[in-house]
Motif scaffolding. Structure first.
Motif, PDB file in Angstrom:
ATOM      1  N   CYS A  73       0.837  -1.198   0.000  1.00 12.51           N
ATOM      2  CA  CYS A  73       0.000   0.000   0.000  1.00 12.51           C
ATOM      3  C   CYS A  73       0.874   1.252   0.000  1.00 12.51           C
ATOM      4  O   CYS A  73       1.802   1.367   0.794  1.00 12.51           O
ATOM      5  CB  CYS A  73      -0.895  -0.025   1.234  1.00 12.51           C
ATOM      6  N   LEU A  87      -3.275  -1.011  -5.759  1.00 13.44           N
ATOM      7  CA  LEU A  87      -4.662  -0.905  -5.303  1.00 13.44           C
ATOM      8  C   LEU A  87      -5.004  -2.019  -4.330  1.00 13.44           C
ATOM      9  O   LEU A  87      -5.903  -1.879  -3.503  1.00 13.44           O
ATOM     10  CB  LEU A  87      -5.630  -0.953  -6.488  1.00 13.44           C
ATOM     11  N   ALA A 149      -9.131  12.061   5.757  1.00 18.09           N
ATOM     12  CA  ALA A 149      -8.757  11.718   7.124  1.00 18.09           C
ATOM     13  C   ALA A 149      -7.339  11.166   7.243  1.00 18.09           C
ATOM     14  O   ALA A 149      -6.826  11.005   8.330  1.00 18.09           O
ATOM     15  CB  ALA A 149      -9.745  10.698   7.702  1.00 18.09           C
ATOM     16  N   LEU A 150      -6.711  10.893   6.113  1.00 15.48           N
ATOM     17  CA  LEU A 150      -5.346  10.382   6.187  1.00 15.48           C
ATOM     18  C   LEU A 150      -4.397  11.453   6.708  1.00 15.48           C
ATOM     19  O   LEU A 150      -4.664  12.640   6.569  1.00 15.48           O
ATOM     20  CB  LEU A 150      -4.861   9.965   4.794  1.00 15.48           C
ATOM     21  N   ASP A 151      -3.274  11.004   7.253  1.00 11.29           N
ATOM     22  CA  ASP A 151      -2.234  11.942   7.648  1.00 11.29           C
ATOM     23  C   ASP A 151      -1.485  12.369   6.399  1.00 11.29           C
ATOM     24  O   ASP A 151      -0.735  11.598   5.820  1.00 11.29           O
ATOM     25  CB  ASP A 151      -1.290  11.261   8.642  1.00 11.29           C
ATOM     26  N   SER A 156       4.620  11.616   6.668  1.00 10.10           N
ATOM     27  CA  SER A 156       3.883  10.376   6.544  1.00 10.10           C
ATOM     28  C   SER A 156       3.503  10.092   5.091  1.00 10.10           C
ATOM     29  O   SER A 156       3.619   8.963   4.625  1.00 10.10           O
ATOM     30  CB  SER A 156       2.637  10.453   7.421  1.00 10.10           C
ATOM     31  N   VAL A 163      -2.390   6.475  -2.540  1.00  9.97           N
ATOM     32  CA  VAL A 163      -3.275   5.653  -1.712  1.00  9.97           C
ATOM     33  C   VAL A 163      -4.701   5.754  -2.232  1.00  9.97           C
ATOM     34  O   VAL A 163      -5.106   6.743  -2.821  1.00  9.97           O
ATOM     35  CB  VAL A 163      -3.254   6.093  -0.233  1.00  9.97           C
ATOM     36  N   ASN A 164      -5.435   4.713  -1.964  1.00 12.91           N
ATOM     37  CA  ASN A 164      -6.854   4.635  -2.215  1.00 12.91           C
ATOM     38  C   ASN A 164      -7.545   5.169  -0.971  1.00 12.91           C
ATOM     39  O   ASN A 164      -7.366   4.615   0.097  1.00 12.91           O
ATOM     40  CB  ASN A 164      -7.208   3.159  -2.352  1.00 12.91           C
ATOM     41  N   GLU A 166     -10.585   8.457   0.660  1.00 16.03           N
ATOM     42  CA  GLU A 166     -11.730   9.320   0.401  1.00 16.03           C
ATOM     43  C   GLU A 166     -11.316  10.782   0.532  1.00 16.03           C
ATOM     44  O   GLU A 166     -10.611  11.140   1.463  1.00 16.03           O
ATOM     45  CB  GLU A 166     -12.856   9.034   1.401  1.00 16.03           C
ATOM     46  N   PRO A 171     -14.761   8.379  -2.975  1.00 17.72           N
ATOM     47  CA  PRO A 171     -13.641   7.443  -3.088  1.00 17.72           C
ATOM     48  C   PRO A 171     -12.715   7.878  -4.230  1.00 17.72           C
ATOM     49  O   PRO A 171     -13.171   8.051  -5.362  1.00 17.72           O
ATOM     50  CB  PRO A 171     -14.306   6.095  -3.422  1.00 17.72           C
TER      51      PRO A 171
ATOM     52  N   CYS B   9      -3.546  -2.030   4.573  1.00 20.30           N
ATOM     53  CA  CYS B   9      -3.394  -0.583   4.396  1.00 20.30           C
ATOM     54  C   CYS B   9      -3.131   0.171   5.690  1.00 20.30           C
ATOM     55  O   CYS B   9      -2.870   1.368   5.647  1.00 20.30           O
ATOM     56  CB  CYS B   9      -4.634   0.002   3.737  1.00 20.30           C
ATOM     57  N   SER B  11      -4.231   1.832   9.443  1.00 22.73           N
ATOM     58  CA  SER B  11      -5.373   2.389  10.135  1.00 22.73           C
ATOM     59  C   SER B  11      -6.150   3.343   9.238  1.00 22.73           C
ATOM     60  O   SER B  11      -5.586   4.280   8.691  1.00 22.73           O
ATOM     61  CB  SER B  11      -4.851   3.116  11.377  1.00 22.73           C
ATOM     62  N   ARG B  12      -7.438   3.109   9.085  1.00 25.30           N
ATOM     63  CA  ARG B  12      -8.287   3.953   8.234  1.00 25.30           C
ATOM     64  C   ARG B  12      -9.620   4.192   8.919  1.00 25.30           C
ATOM     65  O   ARG B  12     -10.041   3.436   9.780  1.00 25.30           O
ATOM     66  CB  ARG B  12      -8.543   3.280   6.882  1.00 25.30           C
ATOM     67  N   ASP B  13     -10.299   5.229   8.419  1.00 25.67           N
ATOM     68  CA  ASP B  13     -11.627   5.551   8.941  1.00 25.67           C
ATOM     69  C   ASP B  13     -12.621   4.429   8.658  1.00 25.67           C
ATOM     70  O   ASP B  13     -12.571   3.795   7.600  1.00 25.67           O
ATOM     71  CB  ASP B  13     -12.151   6.826   8.276  1.00 25.67           C
ATOM     72  N   THR B  15     -15.500   4.679   7.625  1.00 24.15           N
ATOM     73  CA  THR B  15     -16.306   4.900   6.419  1.00 24.15           C
ATOM     74  C   THR B  15     -15.703   4.239   5.192  1.00 24.15           C
ATOM     75  O   THR B  15     -16.370   4.109   4.173  1.00 24.15           O
ATOM     76  CB  THR B  15     -16.459   6.401   6.132  1.00 24.15           C
ATOM     77  N   GLU B  16     -14.428   3.841   5.254  1.00 23.93           N
ATOM     78  CA  GLU B  16     -13.819   3.159   4.111  1.00 23.93           C
ATOM     79  C   GLU B  16     -14.163   1.669   4.085  1.00 23.93           C
ATOM     80  O   GLU B  16     -13.774   0.966   3.161  1.00 23.93           O
ATOM     81  CB  GLU B  16     -12.289   3.310   4.156  1.00 23.93           C
ATOM     82  N   THR B  61     -13.163   0.858   0.213  1.00 25.77           N
ATOM     83  CA  THR B  61     -12.608   2.028  -0.466  1.00 25.77           C
ATOM     84  C   THR B  61     -11.097   1.893  -0.656  1.00 25.77           C
ATOM     85  O   THR B  61     -10.487   2.706  -1.326  1.00 25.77           O
ATOM     86  CB  THR B  61     -12.923   3.298   0.332  1.00 25.77           C
ATOM     87  N   GLY B  62     -10.505   0.884  -0.043  1.00 22.60           N
ATOM     88  CA  GLY B  62      -9.057   0.726  -0.140  1.00 22.60           C
ATOM     89  C   GLY B  62      -8.671  -0.465  -0.979  1.00 22.60           C
ATOM     90  O   GLY B  62      -8.923  -0.504  -2.186  1.00 22.60           O
ATOM     91  N   ALA B 132      -0.477   5.856   5.477  1.00 22.29           N
ATOM     92  CA  ALA B 132      -1.619   5.061   5.868  1.00 22.29           C
ATOM     93  C   ALA B 132      -1.905   5.146   7.349  1.00 22.29           C
ATOM     94  O   ALA B 132      -2.860   4.561   7.813  1.00 22.29           O
ATOM     95  CB  ALA B 132      -1.390   3.611   5.491  1.00 22.29           C
ATOM     96  N   THR B 133      -1.090   5.835   8.076  1.00 17.70           N
ATOM     97  CA  THR B 133      -1.349   5.895   9.490  1.00 17.70           C
ATOM     98  C   THR B 133      -1.890   7.235   9.867  1.00 17.70           C
ATOM     99  O   THR B 133      -1.616   8.236   9.234  1.00 17.70           O
ATOM    100  CB  THR B 133      -0.084   5.626  10.296  1.00 17.70           C
ATOM    101  N   LYS B 134      -2.641   7.199  10.906  1.00 20.77           N
ATOM    102  CA  LYS B 134      -3.129   8.490  11.399  1.00 20.77           C
ATOM    103  C   LYS B 134      -3.244   8.361  12.891  1.00 20.77           C
ATOM    104  O   LYS B 134      -3.907   7.437  13.350  1.00 20.77           O
ATOM    105  CB  LYS B 134      -4.470   8.794  10.786  1.00 20.77           C
TER     106      LYS B 134
END
Ligand SMILES: [Zn+2]
Lengths: 211, 134
Positions: A73, A87, A149-151, A156, A163-164, A166, A171, B9, B11-13, B15-16, B61-62, B132-134
């Motif tokens: 990823c 993906l 919401a990603l960092d 980072s 990345v895939n 939102e 999406p 991937c 840590s993700r929200d 909603t994904e 979504t990922g 991918a981290t938050k």
């Protein structure tokens, strides 16, 4: 339209092709703030969706066509000619300039199909699936952070990763080619919404900062 | 908002992701031999656990891959993330390990430790994917 130039490239279809956010071109230009954050559409890239087991023989044949497959990823592999986005563990998106498409003299799709051969997997021409927004400038990250919401901090999310995720609840695939530039790939039907969403998120940067 | 650690991937929200219901519901060995009641129970009857529950999730979504998760239906505490096809972990992992320790089949790439410090420590982490981290 008796236009001989239009006969070049897919029997003239190229000239009547409209990109999913073409109707926003004026708005994108008006909403861009030069030197702060600029948004435009980069339409008609050649894209191929590939599903193949990267450890299989067909996987290595495909890898040799595009200059390697990403392993995890975020990774982007490929060459200057084509980028290969991760993906999923066995799913990749090849992104290349418009000229790489077989109908315009390129050979990307055909060579991938040939490389896969009869092996399990798929190569699908997805060039019309997504459009590309190019968002760049010192405040580009601030715009994206309103809806992602990603960092996205560079420690980072480093240049050369994708990345895939939102953005604005849409999406998208988010690619970061450089320090202050992003490429956002929404599906065509979301282009209008996401274009307007980004314009709205950019609006505050057109005014002087309130201390 | 739940933060869910995808084995691929990180840590993700929430909603994904999409929920796939109870995990470990085996397909009947001989569906033809079931009577209507047994077939209906296989199709429609699920546990309604109050507490630790094994369930399926997909990172839609990922990476679009499925995985299993142990989640407390009362506290929403995610106790384990583990690959499809593996048995339910015996004991709940202590709450400190918020992230999954699972790796999916063969090629799975990351274990996705969710600690934000890992990503901010400067060195490229081998476990958490970039961005991918938050
Ligand atoms: Zn995932």
């Amino acid at each position: 339209m008796a236009n001989t130039a239009a006969l070049e490239g897919i029997n003239g279809l190229r000239d009547i092709r409209r990109s999913p956010a073409s109707h926003l071109a004026g708005a994108l230009e008006a909403g861009s703030v030069e030197g702060t954050v600029v948004l435009k559409e980069g339409p008609f890239q050649t894209m191929a969706g590939v599903r193949v087991d990267p450890r299989s023989e067909a996987g290595s044949r495909i890898a040799s066509v595009v200059g390697g497959l990403p392993a995890r990823c975020g990774e982007v592999a490929g060459t200057e000619r084509v980028s290969v986005l991760w993906l999923g563990p066995s799913e990749f998106l090849m992104v290349a300039p418009e000229e790489a498409h077989d109908s315009l003299g390129g050979d990307l799709i055909g060579s991938l199909v040939a490389a896969l051969g009869d092996a399990p997997g798929q190569v699908v021409d997805l060039s019309a699936n997504r459009t590309t927004f190019e968002l760049a400038g010192p405040r580009a990250r601030a715009v994206l952070e309103k809806g992602c919401a990603l960092d996205l901090h560079p420690r980072s999310f480093t240049p050369g990763t994708a990345v895939n995720t939102e953005v604005g609840n849409i999406p998208v695939i988010l690619l970061k080619p450089g320090e202050e530039s992003y490429r956002i790939f929404p599906r065509a039907s979301f282009a209008d919404f996401l274009g307007r969403w980004l314009l709205d998120a950019m609006r505050e940067f057109a005014s002087p900062e309130v201390p | 908002m739940l933060l869910i650690t995808c084995p691929n991937c990180g840590s993700r929200d929430e909603t994904e992701f999409h929920y796939g219901g109870q995990a470990h519901v085996a397909y009947p060995e001989n569906p033809n031999e079931l009577n209507d009641r047994e077939w209906a129970e296989f199709l429609f009857y699920r546990e309604n656990t109050k507490g630790t529950f094994a369930e399926r999730w997909v990172h839609s979504t990922g990476c679009r891959q499925w995985f299993n998760m142990l989640r407390d239906t009362v506290t929403y505490d995610i106790q384990a993330v583990y690959p499809m096809g593996t048995p339910r972990p015996a004991a709940a992992v202590p709450p400190a390990a918020e992230s999954g320790t699972a790796s999916t089949a063969a090629d799975s790439t990351t274990t996705g430790t969710a600690a934000p410090d890992a990503a901010s420590s400067g060195t490229a982490s081998t476990t958490a994917p970039e961005g991918a981290t938050k």
